[in-house]
Design an enzyme around this catalytic site. Structure first.
Site, PDB file in Angstrom:
ATOM      1  N   ALA A 128      28.047  51.766  45.517  1.00  0.00           N
ATOM      2  CA  ALA A 128      29.054  51.621  44.260  1.00  0.00           C
ATOM      3  C   ALA A 128      30.204  50.914  44.953  1.00  0.00           C
ATOM      4  O   ALA A 128      30.983  50.797  45.725  1.00  0.00           O
ATOM      5  CB  ALA A 128      29.924  53.436  44.430  1.00  0.00           C
ATOM      6  N   GLY A 338      32.786  13.484  52.869  1.00  0.00           N
ATOM      7  CA  GLY A 338      32.160  13.561  54.661  1.00  0.00           C
ATOM      8  C   GLY A 338      33.376  14.327  55.560  1.00  0.00           C
ATOM      9  O   GLY A 338      32.779  15.028  55.552  1.00  0.00           O
ATOM     10  N   GLU A 361      38.876  42.965  43.998  1.00  0.00           N
ATOM     11  CA  GLU A 361      39.540  43.906  43.137  1.00  0.00           C
ATOM     12  C   GLU A 361      38.798  43.367  40.946  1.00  0.00           C
ATOM     13  O   GLU A 361      39.219  43.639  40.748  1.00  0.00           O
ATOM     14  CB  GLU A 361      41.160  43.148  42.411  1.00  0.00           C
ATOM     15  CG  GLU A 361      41.721  42.624  44.154  1.00  0.00           C
ATOM     16  CD  GLU A 361      42.640  43.911  45.088  1.00  0.00           C
ATOM     17  OE1 GLU A 361      43.025  43.906  45.483  1.00  0.00           O
ATOM     18  OE2 GLU A 361      42.543  44.459  43.853  1.00  0.00           O
TER      19      GLU A 361
END
Lengths: 377, 264
Positions: A128, A338, A361
């Site tokens: 969930a 780089g 969120e």
């Protein structure tokens, strides 16, 4: 329309900026590298009153409102992205202040607002996250107590925080309408912490699993009524989303500053790379997007302070600002070339930190769902 | 203990200072201003004295309306009230003229101690505090790094930075002390402090309120005049001494230090 901060907001912005530059900036790389949770720095932040942004003075808070809070988070985000933990503790403080009774406010809100206790927010579970109604952690009434079972994952400051607002089903037969919020304190029997996760960024605060195994809390730990948990979270998350947007604006600003400075110093083909239009266009786009995101964040915050419904605006601000921060930090790494890929130059950290904004969120996909739902209402 | 802290607003120490083409002054257009860092030690010390002995802390600041921001910073840190000396005639004064205005402002106020930063980081004169003490007729000590107030609040022991060591002095109060780095760690203004600052009393005084004539203060009342400002010469690029190992480079370095830099 007036695009001007008040004197107080200017003063607060300067104070937070000074604090962040002096007391945070020199140490952030070390905290992140060595995975040190800077509790002392957070204590100092508490002394400044930043833990009580969401509750009134009578409970030890400063009740700054959403716009002033956004300005604070933006300044902190320029230096230390993981300061978003502050938003979580403030969210916990708000949840208990808004939904708790007087005893609960005295017991938890006051010390949270003063930063004597740190807050943790526990919603996400293995099955969930975006589908918050699928929460499986249960809190079953037994006499005057609730018995909590289940687990929560990816909990920020898990183990470090003292007070957790835990979303659990008090009625397993129902979906969202069966969810409630309970306050669980660290040290409660049956409440333990799982392993500390290894993260891509934001390594200076632990992210851990919370495990509830017949964890018993008295009914005084339930916030408001049973089954009202989701309504409470949705209300609190509007503010949280604005804060994440604000932090992302700060983070992107930091990345642009590094890229700007570097482009003026890096000489190729006999001139500073800032003199090449290819780099100039990148810098111009970055600055424009930051400004657009800042305005979305400020507008959502302003509306919230006016007492208006900001579900759509907060979602827009969060989605746009965090996506923007991902692009801007990626471009900053590109401009540094780089060097940008090397840890010594910090922009790679910004890029790693930006990513989490698109996920927490409510993922940015969920934000689009929220926005569309409001549009199609 | 009632303590008055004299505070000056100065350009942010990180600003790039540019001189006007005619050399009359610096360009102030884009400057960001802050409280003089040495004055912050004074404010902090005053607040600690108040926390220990009770009493009040008053900020005394001279300058145009922009200095109110700096005054509010002091109030937000925890000072109780402030006096702002604001009059065009006060502008352009040297340390003497400034001290004169400050001394006048202190008349009619009850206080046991005056703290000033040891110097302002804009003109770096390091004279205002001492001059103020002379005008008030009080003892003074400069560059203090430690301050202990006697329990009867009638005297204090101060540690002053002197060349090669510390001088420990006993001073009777009231006195004027100038504060130096190392005295304390100035606090930040807190959020509640900032919100309360606006409600604290701020007394703005012009020349008439001070009872001074325009020719005795500011540029007109100064003992010194700035005739011209020039930026310091640009620093030349450093020199890299090349060679194989210290055997080769050190003699070259010694030679340069002797012949070019003439320091050894």
């Amino acid at each position: 329309m007036i695009f001007k901060l008040t004197d107080d907001q200017e003063a607060i912005k300067t104070m937070v900026q000074n604090f962040a530059e002096k007391d945070l900036a020199p140490y952030v790389d070390e905290w992140e590298e060595k995975e040190i949770f800077p509790k002392e720095a957070f204590k100092k932040i508490a002394e400044l009153g930043l833990f009580g942004l969401t509750c009134p003075e009578e409970y030890g808070g400063t009740n700054m409102g959403s716009l002033t809070s956004a300005i604070i988070y933006e300044e902190l985000g320029k230096v230390y992205r993981a300061m978003s933990y502050l938003s979580i503790s403030n969210l916990v403080c708000f949840l208990i202040y808004k939904n708790g009774n007087e005893d609960q406010r005295r017991k938890w809100v006051v010390p949270l607002a003063k930063g004597e206790l740190f807050g943790g927010f526990a919603l996400t579970e293995p099955n969930a996250g975006s589908d918050a109604a699928a929460v499986q952690t249960s809190a079953m009434k037994k006499g005057d107590d609730y018995v909590i079972n289940g687990s929560k994952i990816f909990i920020s400051a898990g183990g470090e925080a003292d007070v957790y607002t835990v979303v659990a089903k008090t009625d397993k037969t129902k979906g969202a309408a069966g969810a409630s919020i309970l306050v669980v304190e660290k040290g409660t029997p049956g409440f333990s912490f799982g392993k500390t996760e290894k993260k891509m960024g934001m390594c200076s605060y632990p992210t851990r699993e919370l495990i509830f195994d017949d964890c018993i809390v008295s009914k005084d730990h339930l916030l408001g009524d049973e089954g009202k948990g989701f309504r409470m979270i949705m209300e609190a998350l509007d503010g949280g989303r604005i804060n994440i947007g604000a932090i992302s604006v700060g983070l992107a600003h930091a990345a642009l500053t590094k890229a700007l400075n570097y482009s003026k110093e890096r000489v190729q083909f006999g001139k500073a790379i800032s003199e090449f239009q290819g780099i100039q266009f990148m810098l111009a786009d970055m600055a424009t997007e930051i400004e657009a995101a800042r305005l979305l964040v400020y507008k959502a915050a302003y509306m919230k302070d006016q007492g208006l419904k900001v579900t759509k605006e907060a979602a827009m601000a969060k989605k746009f600002a965090t996506d923007m921060a991902m692009r801007v930090t990626t471009d900053a790494v590109q401009i540094l070339g780089g060097y940008g890929y090397m840890k010594d130059y910090t922009v790679e950290r910004y890029m790693r930190e930006a990513k989490v904004g698109q996920i927490v969120e409510g993922t940015n996909q969920i934000q689009r769902v929220v926005i569309a739902r409001e549009l199609l209402r | 203990m009632n303590v008055v802290v004299c505070v000056k607003q100065v350009p942010d120490t990180e600003s790039v200072i540019k001189v006007k083409p005619d050399g009359s002054d610096i360009i102030t257009d884009d400057l960001k201003y802050v409280m003089n860092p040495y004055d912050e030690y004074g404010v902090e010390e005053a607040l600690q004295i108040k926390e220990k002995f009770g009493g009040s802390v008053t900020i005394l600041c001279m300058g145009p309306s922009r200095v109110v921001e700096t005054i509010r910073t002091g109030l937000a840190m925890g000072a109780d009230k402030a006096i702002h000396l604001d009059d065009p005639a006060l502008e352009g004064g040297d340390a003497f003229a400034t001290a004169k205005a400050l001394a006048e402002a202190l008349k009619g106020i009850e206080y046991d101690l005056v703290l000033c930063g040891k110097q302002a980081v804009d003109d770096d004169l390091s004279q205002t505090g001492q001059t103020l003490a002379e005008l008030l007729g009080f003892p003074h000590a400069s560059l203090i790094q430690k301050l202990e107030i006697a329990d009867d609040n009638k005297s204090a022991t101060v540690h002053c930075q002197v060349e090669g060591g510390l001088a420990v002095l006993d001073v009777s109060l009231p006195a004027v002390l100038t504060t130096q780095k190392g005295l304390n760690e100035p606090r930040y203004a807190s959020l509640p402090g900032i919100m309360k600052a606006k409600k604290k009393p701020l007394d703005t005084k012009d020349l008439a309120a001070l009872g001074l004539s325009a020719d005795s203060v500011g540029c007109a009342g100064s003992k010194t005049i700035i005739t011209k400002m020039t930026p310091p010469p640009e620093r030349a690029a450093g020199k890299v001494i090349e060679g194989e190992g210290p055997q080769e480079t050190v003699p070259k370095l010694v030679q340069l230090l002797r012949e070019e830099a003439k320091v050894i």
